[in-house]
Scaffold this active site. Sequence first.
Site, PDB file in Angstrom:
ATOM      1  N   ASN A  17      25.478  66.305  81.990  1.00 56.39           N
ATOM      2  CA  ASN A  17      24.218  65.472  81.612  1.00 56.39           C
ATOM      3  C   ASN A  17      23.905  64.458  82.526  1.00 56.39           C
ATOM      4  OD1 ASN A  17      21.940  65.055  80.325  1.00 56.39           O
ATOM      5  ND2 ASN A  17      22.930  64.611  78.209  1.00 56.39           N
TER       6      ASN A  17
ATOM      7  N   HIS B  46      24.360  66.460  62.827  1.00 56.82           N
ATOM      8  CA  HIS B  46      23.872  65.206  62.994  1.00 56.82           C
ATOM      9  C   HIS B  46      22.795  64.682  62.161  1.00 56.82           C
ATOM     10  CE1 HIS B  46      25.158  64.589  67.528  1.00 56.82           C
ATOM     11  NE2 HIS B  46      26.152  65.130  66.840  1.00 56.82           N
TER      12      HIS B  46
ATOM     13  N   ARG C 102      27.754  63.968  60.626  1.00 48.62           N
ATOM     14  CA  ARG C 102      27.703  62.953  61.379  1.00 48.62           C
ATOM     15  C   ARG C 102      26.504  61.913  60.986  1.00 48.62           C
ATOM     16  NH1 ARG C 102      26.943  61.305  67.942  1.00 48.62           N
ATOM     17  NH2 ARG C 102      24.755  61.217  66.781  1.00 48.62           N
TER      18      ARG C 102
ATOM     19  N   TYR D 179      21.730  54.152  69.202  1.00 53.52           N
ATOM     20  CA  TYR D 179      22.108  55.194  69.720  1.00 53.52           C
ATOM     21  C   TYR D 179      22.310  56.386  68.444  1.00 53.52           C
ATOM     22  CZ  TYR D 179      25.458  58.768  70.418  1.00 53.52           C
ATOM     23  OH  TYR D 179      25.969  60.233  70.398  1.00 53.52           O
TER      24      TYR D 179
ATOM     25  N   ASP E   4      29.790  57.961  65.062  1.00 51.19           N
ATOM     26  CA  ASP E   4      29.975  57.890  66.427  1.00 51.19           C
ATOM     27  C   ASP E   4      29.850  56.357  66.923  1.00 51.19           C
ATOM     28  OD1 ASP E   4      30.356  58.193  69.286  1.00 51.19           O
ATOM     29  OD2 ASP E   4      28.916  59.953  69.339  1.00 51.19           O
TER      30      ASP E   4
ATOM     31  N   HIS F 144      30.323  55.473  69.798  1.00 47.75           N
ATOM     32  CA  HIS F 144      29.934  55.510  71.345  1.00 47.75           C
ATOM     33  C   HIS F 144      30.214  54.503  72.249  1.00 47.75           C
ATOM     34  CE1 HIS F 144      26.764  57.565  74.032  1.00 47.75           C
ATOM     35  NE2 HIS F 144      27.256  58.520  72.950  1.00 47.75           N
TER      36      HIS F 144
ATOM     37  N   GLU G 283      34.361  57.892  65.657  1.00 42.26           N
ATOM     38  CA  GLU G 283      34.588  58.513  67.025  1.00 42.26           C
ATOM     39  C   GLU G 283      34.064  57.265  68.157  1.00 42.26           C
ATOM     40  OE1 GLU G 283      31.969  61.958  67.073  1.00 42.26           O
ATOM     41  OE2 GLU G 283      31.502  61.788  69.460  1.00 42.26           O
TER      42      GLU G 283
ATOM     43  N   GLU H  35      35.128  62.978  74.562  1.00 40.38           N
ATOM     44  CA  GLU H  35      33.987  63.831  75.101  1.00 40.38           C
ATOM     45  C   GLU H  35      33.725  63.762  76.571  1.00 40.38           C
ATOM     46  OE1 GLU H  35      31.009  62.529  72.234  1.00 40.38           O
ATOM     47  OE2 GLU H  35      30.110  61.423  73.841  1.00 40.38           O
TER      48      GLU H  35
ATOM     49  N   ARG I 192      38.596  65.155  71.369  1.00 38.55           N
ATOM     50  CA  ARG I 192      37.107  65.846  71.586  1.00 38.55           C
ATOM     51  C   ARG I 192      36.752  66.587  72.871  1.00 38.55           C
ATOM     52  NH1 ARG I 192      32.766  63.813  70.821  1.00 38.55           N
ATOM     53  NH2 ARG I 192      32.056  65.419  69.544  1.00 38.55           N
TER      54      ARG I 192
ATOM     55  N   HIS J 281      33.413  68.094  71.466  1.00 37.42           N
ATOM     56  CA  HIS J 281      31.918  67.705  71.622  1.00 37.42           C
ATOM     57  C   HIS J 281      31.154  69.131  71.894  1.00 37.42           C
ATOM     58  CE1 HIS J 281      28.828  65.290  73.549  1.00 37.42           C
ATOM     59  NE2 HIS J 281      28.802  66.034  74.500  1.00 37.42           N
TER      60      HIS J 281
ATOM     61  N   GLU K 164      31.481  69.985  66.856  1.00 34.97           N
ATOM     62  CA  GLU K 164      30.214  69.611  66.714  1.00 34.97           C
ATOM     63  C   GLU K 164      29.295  70.627  67.133  1.00 34.97           C
ATOM     64  OE1 GLU K 164      29.225  66.635  70.006  1.00 34.97           O
ATOM     65  OE2 GLU K 164      27.897  65.698  68.565  1.00 34.97           O
TER      66      GLU K 164
ATOM     67  N   TRP L 136      26.961  52.331  77.182  1.00 35.04           N
ATOM     68  CA  TRP L 136      25.485  52.951  76.287  1.00 35.04           C
ATOM     69  C   TRP L 136      26.402  53.937  75.211  1.00 35.04           C
ATOM     70  CZ3 TRP L 136      24.522  58.341  75.741  1.00 35.04           C
ATOM     71  CH2 TRP L 136      23.261  58.518  74.920  1.00 35.04           C
TER      72      TRP L 136
HETATM   73 MG   LIG Z   1      30.157  61.143  70.819  1.00 33.07          MG
END
Ligand SMILES: [Mg+2]
Length: 402
Positions: free
Chosen positions: A37, A122, A147, A159, A210, A212, A236, A262, A283, A312, A339, A402
Site C-alpha cells: 500500500n 471494523h 474491532r 485513525y 488498534d 496503530h 493491536e 502487520e 499479525r 492482517h 481480519e 500514523w
Molecule cells: Mg492494524
Amino acid sequence: MRITDARVIVTCPDRNFVTLKIVTDEGVYGLGDATLNGRELAVAAYLRDHVAPLLIGRDPSRIEDTWQYLYKGAYWRRGPVTMTAVAAVDTALWDILGKVAGLPVYRLLGGRSRAGVTVYGHANGESVDDVLTEVARYVELGYRAVRVQTGVPGLASTYGVSTNKMFYEPADAAIPTENVWSTERYLAHVPSVFARVREEFGPALKLLHDVHHRLTPIEAARLGRSLEPFALTWMEDPVPAESQDGFRLIRQHTTTPIAVGEVFNTVWDCEQLIREQLIDYIRTTVVHAGGISHLRRIFDLAALHHVRSGSHGATDLSPVCMAAALHVDIAIPNFGLQEYMRHTDATDAVFPHGYRYADGYLHPSEEPGLGVDIDEDLAAKYPYRPASLPVNRLEDGTMHSW
Ligand SMILES: [Mg+2]
C-alpha cells in the site's frame, strides 16, 4: 512443467493492486498478490525487472528452492519491497501446485484444523453512539469479533474512523493527508468507549482495538491496564515494533493481550517477541511476510510459544492474498483470528473468488489451488492511481507515527 511467463498486472478497481501471474508451458497458471500500500510500483518494478527474468524455465513445483533462490540470491535481504515480491512468487507457485494436484491449497498444508476461519470486522464511528450502532450491525451479520475505533474528542480526525462504513480506505490522496494526534486526549477517551460497548453487548463478543503504533511502552502499559475490566481479545500495535525489547515493559504492567506484526516481513522481525512470549497474536500476512511458505514458518515458531495467528486483512490486500490467507488459517494448529474488510464490488469483479462468508466465519474455496482468478481485460480498464497513506503530527507539529 516449466515456467514460460511471469507478468505483473497493476490495476485500480477502487484501490491499487499489484498481481503476479506465473504461466507454465502446460497452460496452468498461478496468482500471487504483490500489493504494498502506497509503494505499489516499487514492487511492480522489482518483480518485472529483477525477478520475472529469473523465473523463466524454472520448475514451478520447486517452491522452497525458488523461495531460497530469491531470498538468498538477492544478497539484500528482508524489507517490505523484497519480501512482498518473494511472497507473490511463492503464493503463485502454491496456486499452481494445488491446480496440478487437483486439491485446494489447505489440503497440501496438512488439511483442515477447524470448521471455519473466525473473522473480525471494523466498527467505527465519530461518536460512541455511532460506534455502538456499527457494532450492532456486525453482530447482526453474525460476526463474533469486532474491532472498535472511535473519534477522539478535540481531534479533527482519527485513525480508523471513516465516512464509508463498509469500505474504509485510508490511502485517500496522492500527497499524504496530514492528521493531528494527542496521546493525552486519546488515553483519556478510549476506556469510556469500551465500557459502553461491553455494557451494551455482554461478555461473549470478542473486542479488539488498534493503537496503530501511536504510544510509548509505558503509555501502552497504562492503556492496557485501563482496558483490563473490558476483557479485550487484543490491543493491536501498541508501540512501533522496531524495538522488540519495548514490549517487555508493556507485559510487566498489563494482562491485556497484545497483537502486532502487520508491517513485519520476516520471522526475524518477531523472533524475540515470540520466543519471550511478549505478544499473544502475530499479525503477519501472506503478502508482506514472504508468502505461504514463510508465513507458515512464522506461525510454526509462534505455536511453540503459545502465540496465535491474527493475520492482517485490510482492503489493501487483494482477494488473491485473502484466498491464500484462508488456506493457511484453516490448516494451522494455532490460528487465532483473521481480519476481514470487505472489498468493493469493482474489486470483487476483477478478482472472482470462491471463498465465502457465513455466520462470522470465512471458508476457503474448495477449488484446486487458491480458488481465485483475475479478469485481465477488466483489470486493464482500471489504470493505476497514485494514493498515499496519511501522515500524523502532534499538536505542536512534530512528526508522529500514523
Ligand atoms: Mg492494524
